[in-house]
Design a protein around this motif. Structure first.
Motif, short mmCIF file in Angstrom:
data_model
loop_
_atom_site.label_atom_id
_atom_site.label_comp_id
_atom_site.label_asym_id
_atom_site.label_seq_id
_atom_site.Cartn_x
_atom_site.Cartn_y
_atom_site.Cartn_z
N HIS A 96 -9.06 -0.55 -1.67
CA HIS A 96 -7.85 -1.28 -2.02
C HIS A 96 -7.32 -0.85 -3.39
N HIS A 110 0.87 2.15 -4.74
CA HIS A 110 2.04 1.31 -5.01
C HIS A 110 2.64 1.69 -6.37
N GLU A 153 -3.12 -11.30 -5.98
CA GLU A 153 -2.05 -10.90 -5.04
C GLU A 153 -0.86 -11.86 -5.12
N PHE A 196 7.84 -3.83 -0.33
CA PHE A 196 6.81 -4.54 -1.09
C PHE A 196 6.72 -6.01 -0.67
N GLU A 255 -0.93 -8.36 2.29
CA GLU A 255 -2.07 -8.40 1.38
C GLU A 255 -2.54 -9.82 1.12
FE1 OFO Z 1 -1.50 -5.88 -3.85
O1 OFO Z 1 0.00 -4.91 -3.70
FE2 OFO Z 1 0.62 -3.73 -4.82
O2 OFO Z 1 2.29 -4.43 -4.63
#
Ligand code: OFO
Length: 183
Positions: free
Chosen positions: A50, A57, A98, A127, A134
């Motif tokens: 992750h 991102h 998150e 997003f 997420e």
């Molecule tokens: Fe947890 O995601 Fe980046 O936006």
């Protein structure tokens, strides 16, 4: 001719979100290192994967700012918070992080809406969807730990959970291969 297509407000906001994504990646890295040192290799693997997603991102924001002709500002990444105290605490903190990120994205969506910057509004929709996924993922983790016994989860239950997360599909992909249809 001015080729910068972002307002100062949005350019600052997108740059700060880029750093926030990098910070999210560091948080997952640090929790992953904690999980591994506690003997939860599967949970660590999940968190490390992750961390890569969050890094992707960050790259998406960087690429978008450049594409719109604005200046990218690479800044210091805040240090992650203290280590979790248990697997449940770890998943609680993942969800909180998150949710904080979702709120930051929503602020940007509102800014772009207020300015009528539809290109940025459109960019941010990916997003919005990603954060929904997420948060769901983090909520599912919390459900799993609750079923395993929460803070009092037995060694056996944690062993099973750790094994499950090791096998959970790896969703991390390179930023450039991610699209709205293939997030
Ligand atoms: Fe947890 O995601 Fe980046 O936006």
């Amino acid at each position: 001719m001015n080729t910068n297509r972002l307002s100062k407000t949005l350019s600052d906001g997108l740059n700060s979100q880029m750093t926030k994504e990098a910070a999210a990646s560091q948080i997952y890295l640090s929790y992953g290192a904690w999980a591994d040192s506690e003997g939860y290799g599967g949970i660590a693997n999940f968190l490390f994967r992750h961390a890569n997603e969050e890094r992707n991102h960050m790259t998406k924001f960087l690429e978008y700012i450049l594409k719109r002709g604005a200046k990218v500002k690479i800044e210091a990444i805040p240090a992650p918070p203290a280590d979790p105290t248990s697997v449940q605490d770890c998943f609680d903190k993942v969800l909180q992080s998150e949710i904080d990120n979702t709120n930051a994205i929503y602020k940007l969506v509102k800014m772009s809406f207020d300015e009528g910057d539809w290109a940025t509004w459109n960019f941010l929709q990916w997003f919005v969807k990603e954060q929904t996924e997420e948060e769901t993922l983090a909520l599912n983790l919390l459900d799993k730990i609750k079923i395993a016994g929460g803070i009092k989860a037995s060694g056996d239950a944690l062993y099973e959970l750790d094994r499950d997360l090791e096998k959970a599909p790896d969703e991390a992909q390179l930023a450039q291969t991610k699209t709205a249809d293939n997030p």
